[in-house]
Motif scaffolding. Structure first.
Motif, short mmCIF file in Angstrom:
data_model
loop_
_atom_site.label_atom_id
_atom_site.label_comp_id
_atom_site.label_asym_id
_atom_site.label_seq_id
_atom_site.Cartn_x
_atom_site.Cartn_y
_atom_site.Cartn_z
N LYS A 9 12.28 1.43 4.48
CA LYS A 9 13.08 1.31 3.25
C LYS A 9 13.81 2.61 2.91
CE LYS A 9 10.24 -2.35 1.20
NZ LYS A 9 9.61 -2.82 -0.06
N TYR A 49 15.67 -11.11 -0.25
CA TYR A 49 14.53 -11.23 -1.16
C TYR A 49 14.67 -12.43 -2.11
CZ TYR A 49 12.47 -6.73 0.21
OH TYR A 49 11.85 -5.71 0.90
N PHE A 57 10.51 -7.81 -11.19
CA PHE A 57 10.91 -6.65 -10.40
C PHE A 57 12.09 -6.92 -9.47
CE2 PHE A 57 7.49 -8.87 -8.17
CZ PHE A 57 8.05 -9.07 -6.91
N ARG A 102 1.77 3.05 4.13
CA ARG A 102 2.09 3.20 2.70
C ARG A 102 1.24 4.28 2.04
NH1 ARG A 102 2.90 -3.24 1.81
NH2 ARG A 102 5.19 -3.31 1.88
N LYS A 109 4.71 1.23 -5.97
CA LYS A 109 4.79 -0.18 -5.58
C LYS A 109 6.22 -0.60 -5.25
CE LYS A 109 2.19 -4.07 -7.30
NZ LYS A 109 1.61 -4.68 -8.51
N ASN A 112 8.09 1.70 -1.68
CA ASN A 112 6.87 1.67 -0.87
C ASN A 112 7.11 1.75 0.63
OD1 ASN A 112 7.83 -0.91 -0.58
ND2 ASN A 112 5.90 -1.94 -1.04
N HIS A 115 8.72 -2.61 4.56
CA HIS A 115 8.51 -4.04 4.34
C HIS A 115 7.96 -4.64 5.63
CE1 HIS A 115 9.33 -8.29 3.51
NE2 HIS A 115 9.79 -8.33 4.74
P1 CMP Z 1 7.98 -5.93 0.21
O1 CMP Z 1 6.91 -6.05 1.25
O2 CMP Z 1 9.30 -5.43 0.64
O3 CMP Z 1 8.19 -7.36 -0.48
C1 CMP Z 1 8.63 -7.51 -1.80
C2 CMP Z 1 8.72 -6.21 -2.52
O4 CMP Z 1 8.78 -6.30 -3.91
C3 CMP Z 1 7.46 -5.41 -2.26
O5 CMP Z 1 7.44 -4.97 -0.92
C4 CMP Z 1 7.55 -4.34 -3.32
O6 CMP Z 1 8.30 -3.22 -2.89
C5 CMP Z 1 8.31 -5.06 -4.40
N1 CMP Z 1 7.41 -5.32 -5.50
C6 CMP Z 1 6.39 -6.17 -5.54
N2 CMP Z 1 5.78 -6.12 -6.72
C7 CMP Z 1 6.44 -5.21 -7.45
C8 CMP Z 1 6.30 -4.72 -8.75
N3 CMP Z 1 5.33 -5.18 -9.56
N4 CMP Z 1 7.16 -3.78 -9.16
C9 CMP Z 1 8.15 -3.34 -8.35
N5 CMP Z 1 8.33 -3.79 -7.09
C10 CMP Z 1 7.48 -4.71 -6.65
#
Ligand code: CMP
Length: 139
Positions: A9, A49, A57, A102, A109, A112, A115
């Motif tokens: 990311k 997404y 979020f 991570r 979060k 992070n 993905h």
């Molecule tokens: P990812 O594996 O890319 O899949 C969806 C993404 O949404 C996740 O990683 C996080 O980066 C993001 N995400 C999930 N929950 C939250 C949250 N509560 N606040 C901000 N981002 C979130």
């Protein structure tokens, strides 16, 4: 052998950790089978997404994922989807196990670092999102 999709990311690319994360994944036993560097626009990040549309979020996620270059890659291993999720750790780095990607490289979060696909079906869809037929036929 099976395949999964990872995306390094914008936070990890920006902080110069993309190479270290690639090395971490290779050391964990994944073969890199396709890779590119690209910057997503809003439509692309929103479509990737789409499953999260409506979540609190979502807007923040799309804004973050368009904030700089990302590195999507196809990884191959036995049971690749489960193995990658174990290797990268929990979504929230505060909850991620020691030694996971991570825990080592994520800030929060939202920011992070990486993905990973969450099922074989989604891996297929997500690989097709980033990689062309000719790249996929080479897998
Ligand atoms: P990812 O594996 O890319 O899949 C969806 C993404 O949404 C996740 O990683 C996080 O980066 C993001 N995400 C999930 N929950 C939250 C949250 N509560 N606040 C901000 N981002 C979130």
């Amino acid at each position: 052998m099976s395949h999964t999709l990872a995306i390094i990311k914008p936070d990890a690319v920006e902080s110069g950790n993309a190479g270290k994360i690639l090395a971490h994944l290779e050391t964990a036993g994944f073969a890199i089978r396709a890779l590119r560097l690209t910057t997503l626009n809003q439509a692309q990040a929103g479509a990737f997404y789409a499953v999260h549309q409506g979540r609190p979020f979502y807007d923040e996620l799309v804004e973050f994922m368009t904030s700089g270059p990302v590195v999507p890659l196809v990884l191959e291993a036995d049971d690749a989807v489960a193995k990658l999720r174990e290797t990268i750790g929990a979504t929230d780095p505060a909850e991620a196990a020691a030694g996971t990607v991570r825990k080592l490289y994520a800030e929060s979060k939202g920011r992070n670092a990486i993905h990973a696909s969450d099922s074989d079906a989604n891996a297929e869809t997500e690989i097709a999102f980033f990689f062309s037929t000719h790249e996929r036929l080479g897998l």
